[in-house]
Design a protein around this motif. Structure first.
Motif, PDB file in Angstrom:
ATOM      1  N   CYS A  31      48.877  42.760  28.045  1.00  0.00           N
ATOM      2  CA  CYS A  31      48.334  41.724  27.681  1.00  0.00           C
ATOM      3  C   CYS A  31      47.708  41.527  26.386  1.00  0.00           C
ATOM      4  O   CYS A  31      46.980  41.913  25.993  1.00  0.00           O
ATOM      5  CB  CYS A  31      47.298  41.393  28.795  1.00  0.00           C
ATOM      6  SG  CYS A  31      46.645  39.587  28.719  1.00  0.00           S
ATOM      7  N   CYS A  56      49.466  37.957  33.542  1.00  0.00           N
ATOM      8  CA  CYS A  56      48.525  38.797  33.555  1.00  0.00           C
ATOM      9  C   CYS A  56      47.508  38.901  34.866  1.00  0.00           C
ATOM     10  O   CYS A  56      47.268  37.438  35.137  1.00  0.00           O
ATOM     11  CB  CYS A  56      47.543  38.629  32.423  1.00  0.00           C
ATOM     12  SG  CYS A  56      46.262  39.590  32.311  1.00  0.00           S
ATOM     13  N   CYS A 103      43.480  37.727  33.476  1.00  0.00           N
ATOM     14  CA  CYS A 103      43.091  36.448  32.737  1.00  0.00           C
ATOM     15  C   CYS A 103      44.311  35.307  33.081  1.00  0.00           C
ATOM     16  O   CYS A 103      43.982  34.395  32.522  1.00  0.00           O
ATOM     17  CB  CYS A 103      42.841  36.659  31.409  1.00  0.00           C
ATOM     18  SG  CYS A 103      44.216  37.030  30.418  1.00  0.00           S
ATOM     19  N   SER A 121      47.107  34.736  31.714  1.00  0.00           N
ATOM     20  CA  SER A 121      47.901  34.202  30.786  1.00  0.00           C
ATOM     21  C   SER A 121      49.346  34.921  30.855  1.00  0.00           C
ATOM     22  O   SER A 121      49.329  35.836  31.626  1.00  0.00           O
ATOM     23  CB  SER A 121      47.427  34.646  29.537  1.00  0.00           C
ATOM     24  OG  SER A 121      47.016  35.968  29.175  1.00  0.00           O
TER      25      SER A 121
HETATM   26 ZN   LIG Z   1      45.172  39.524  30.421  1.00  0.00          ZN
END
Ligand SMILES: [Zn+2]
Length: 79
Positions: free
Chosen positions: A46, A64, A67, A69
């Motif tokens: 990530c 991810c 988080c 993203s």
């Molecule tokens: Zn992440």
């Protein structure tokens, strides 16, 4: 009777053993590299939080789990 000296027998035996060992070594190395490449293919690092996670789906932009993203897959590198 064909006369073969002991030295020649030992030499032939050594060459045979070395050839077999070399063959095994090449085979093991090939398998190890192939396994490492397959493992690396599913590993995603990530870029936001730095977590390394695995994704076995065909999604080009896996999300991810930490988080949420999306990240691009790492390029497969051969060392
Ligand atoms: Zn992440």
């Amino acid at each position: 009777m064909i006369r073969v000296s002991l030295t020649q027998i030992i030499l032939a035996y050594l060459i045979l053993i070395l050839t077999v060992l070399f063959g095994i070594w090449i085979g093991m190395d090939y398998l190890r590299k192939r396994r490492a490449r397959t493992a690396r293919k599913h590993k995603i690092h990530c870029s936001i939080c730095g977590v390394i996670y695995e994704d076995t789906s065909d999604n080009p932009l896996p999300q991810c789990p930490n988080c949420q993203s999306v990240n691009e897959r790492m390029k497969i590198q051969d060392i």
